[in-house]
Design an enzyme around this catalytic site. Structure first.
Site, PDB file in Angstrom:
ATOM      1  N   SER A  26     -61.218 -16.692 142.509  1.00 56.40           N
ATOM      2  CA  SER A  26     -61.501 -18.179 142.198  1.00 56.40           C
ATOM      3  C   SER A  26     -62.673 -18.019 141.388  1.00 56.40           C
ATOM      4  O   SER A  26     -63.712 -17.624 141.805  1.00 56.40           O
ATOM      5  CB  SER A  26     -61.422 -18.785 143.501  1.00 56.40           C
ATOM      6  OG  SER A  26     -62.037 -19.985 143.429  1.00 56.40           O
ATOM      7  N   ARG A  36     -64.770 -20.233 142.045  1.00 59.95           N
ATOM      8  CA  ARG A  36     -65.913 -20.694 143.149  1.00 59.95           C
ATOM      9  C   ARG A  36     -66.325 -19.401 143.821  1.00 59.95           C
ATOM     10  O   ARG A  36     -67.483 -19.846 144.346  1.00 59.95           O
ATOM     11  CB  ARG A  36     -65.049 -21.517 144.181  1.00 59.95           C
ATOM     12  CG  ARG A  36     -64.588 -22.875 143.470  1.00 59.95           C
ATOM     13  CD  ARG A  36     -64.014 -23.735 144.394  1.00 59.95           C
ATOM     14  NE  ARG A  36     -63.710 -24.919 143.864  1.00 59.95           N
ATOM     15  CZ  ARG A  36     -63.718 -26.047 144.202  1.00 59.95           C
ATOM     16  NH1 ARG A  36     -64.280 -26.428 145.416  1.00 59.95           N
ATOM     17  NH2 ARG A  36     -63.576 -27.228 143.553  1.00 59.95           N
ATOM     18  N   LYS A  74     -51.810 -19.679 143.908  1.00 60.83           N
ATOM     19  CA  LYS A  74     -53.007 -19.864 144.625  1.00 60.83           C
ATOM     20  C   LYS A  74     -53.171 -21.491 144.933  1.00 60.83           C
ATOM     21  O   LYS A  74     -53.691 -21.512 146.111  1.00 60.83           O
ATOM     22  CB  LYS A  74     -54.340 -19.211 143.910  1.00 60.83           C
ATOM     23  CG  LYS A  74     -55.531 -19.773 144.716  1.00 60.83           C
ATOM     24  CD  LYS A  74     -56.747 -18.956 144.354  1.00 60.83           C
ATOM     25  CE  LYS A  74     -57.934 -19.279 144.993  1.00 60.83           C
ATOM     26  NZ  LYS A  74     -58.389 -20.774 144.580  1.00 60.83           N
ATOM     27  N   GLY A 128     -57.611 -13.590 137.581  1.00 55.71           N
ATOM     28  CA  GLY A 128     -56.272 -14.477 137.796  1.00 55.71           C
ATOM     29  C   GLY A 128     -56.063 -15.250 136.800  1.00 55.71           C
ATOM     30  O   GLY A 128     -54.766 -15.328 136.606  1.00 55.71           O
ATOM     31  N   HIS A 129     -56.796 -15.742 135.885  1.00 52.77           N
ATOM     32  CA  HIS A 129     -56.387 -16.525 134.841  1.00 52.77           C
ATOM     33  C   HIS A 129     -55.649 -15.544 133.716  1.00 52.77           C
ATOM     34  O   HIS A 129     -54.704 -15.949 133.068  1.00 52.77           O
ATOM     35  CB  HIS A 129     -57.634 -17.167 133.918  1.00 52.77           C
ATOM     36  CG  HIS A 129     -58.186 -18.361 134.892  1.00 52.77           C
ATOM     37  ND1 HIS A 129     -59.548 -17.617 135.498  1.00 52.77           N
ATOM     38  CD2 HIS A 129     -57.849 -19.202 135.166  1.00 52.77           C
ATOM     39  CE1 HIS A 129     -60.185 -18.919 136.118  1.00 52.77           C
ATOM     40  NE2 HIS A 129     -59.145 -19.851 136.031  1.00 52.77           N
ATOM     41  N   GLY A 172     -50.965 -20.921 138.682  1.00 54.56           N
ATOM     42  CA  GLY A 172     -50.940 -20.130 139.792  1.00 54.56           C
ATOM     43  C   GLY A 172     -50.605 -20.484 141.214  1.00 54.56           C
ATOM     44  O   GLY A 172     -50.636 -21.558 141.333  1.00 54.56           O
TER      45      GLY A 172
END
Ligand code: PAF
Length: 285
Positions: free
Chosen positions: A190, A192, A154, A36-37, A152
């Site tokens: 994520s 997490r 998100k 994602g990054h 993002g």
């Protein structure tokens, strides 16, 4: 890829690049980088290339002021070596790795607060969180002085709040929104996710399933109350999920909506064990 640890080093480097006519795009992160990054880095690269060439800077800073006293600051995943390797492979030009004491100096008294957007939704669940985010992002913008910065979708409330802040304070940084990257089973990527147990990881894709059902309903012109009830029903059918909030808001300013006349965003905050996951989807009537 250049490694800058002090604010002076990254500021001088960025200034040098801009003086040479190169655009600079910043990707602010807290590390523990995943695909994602990397999509933020790719978007930043695409943007500087479209300006006729430029440089991409990624900051890695686990910002203590956006964590509450009972939150997981100490347990936040950290992997500097792995992060640096991934950024170098992605063609990032510089990484900024400040220490906490370089960002928050003794005696500091100033912070940035986006009052309405920062206190609603996740801001109610995590008091002070968005003040910490707005302050550190402003500081990173002042230190790196980028022309653009990627965030993002998100973290939709964060993105909306940063857009508001940049407009309100006339900060000359273009905000580049980047769509959420998902695992094969739809779970939003994520940092997490690494902390989920195996059973919770298997249960968590209930979130994208609920969001997909909501998109189908949106097309039929239902009320937001009916849509919320359906989302709640789908998530509640998963016993490992604890619903913290389900919100349906205007996609531009996050005000409450009762009928879907314009694009709306569905914002979910759902805990699996002690890991709070968020997810979002913009739905169109
Ligand atoms: O989204 C994040 O990782 C953080 O909130 C940010 C924008 C890097 C500020 O610390």
């Amino acid at each position: 890829m250049q490694i800058c640890r002090s604010t002076g080093e990254i500021r001088d480097l960025s200034r040098e690049w801009r003086r040479a006519g190169q655009a600079v795009a910043l990707v602010p992160t807290m590390g523990a980088l995943h695909a994602g990054h990397m999509s933020l880095v790719a978007r930043a690269r695409e943007w500087v290339d479209a300006q006729g060439g430029g440089r991409v800077v990624t900051s890695i800073f686990v910002n203590p002021t956006q964590f509450g006293p009972n939150e997981d600051l100490d347990r936040y995943p950290r992997d500097e070596e792995g992060d640096r390797r991934k950024l170098a492979q992605a063609g990032c030009d510089a990484v900024f790795l400040p220490r906490v004491e370089d960002i928050y100096r003794p005696g500091a008294q100033t912070h940035v607060e986006v009052e309405g957007l920062g206190r609603m939704l996740m801001g109610r669940l995590r008091p002070g969180h968005f003040r910490g985010v707005a302050t550190v992002v402003t500081k990173l913008f002042n230190i790196v002085q980028p022309d653009a910065a990627a965030f993002g979708e998100k973290d939709y409330q964060q993105l909306t709040l940063i857009r508001r802040m940049v407009a309100d304070l006339d900060i000359p940084v273009q905000i580049l929104p980047v769509p959420t990257m998902r695992e094969d089973d739809g779970l939003a990527m994520s940092s997490r996710n690494q902390r989920l147990t195996e059973a919770d990881r298997a249960a968590a894709p209930v979130l994208p399933r609920a969001l997909a059902a909501a998109q189908e309903m949106a097309a039929t012109g239902v009320t937001t109350a009916a849509m919320r009830a359906r989302i709640r029903g789908i998530i509640a059918s998963e016993p490992r999920a604890t619903i913290r909030s389900i919100d349906i808001r205007d996609a531009d300013d996050l005000t409450r909506v009762t009928k879907l006349a314009r694009p709306a965003v569905i914002l979910l905050a759902v805990a699996f064990g002690d890991v709070l996951l968020i997810d979002q989807r913009v739905v169109r009537p």
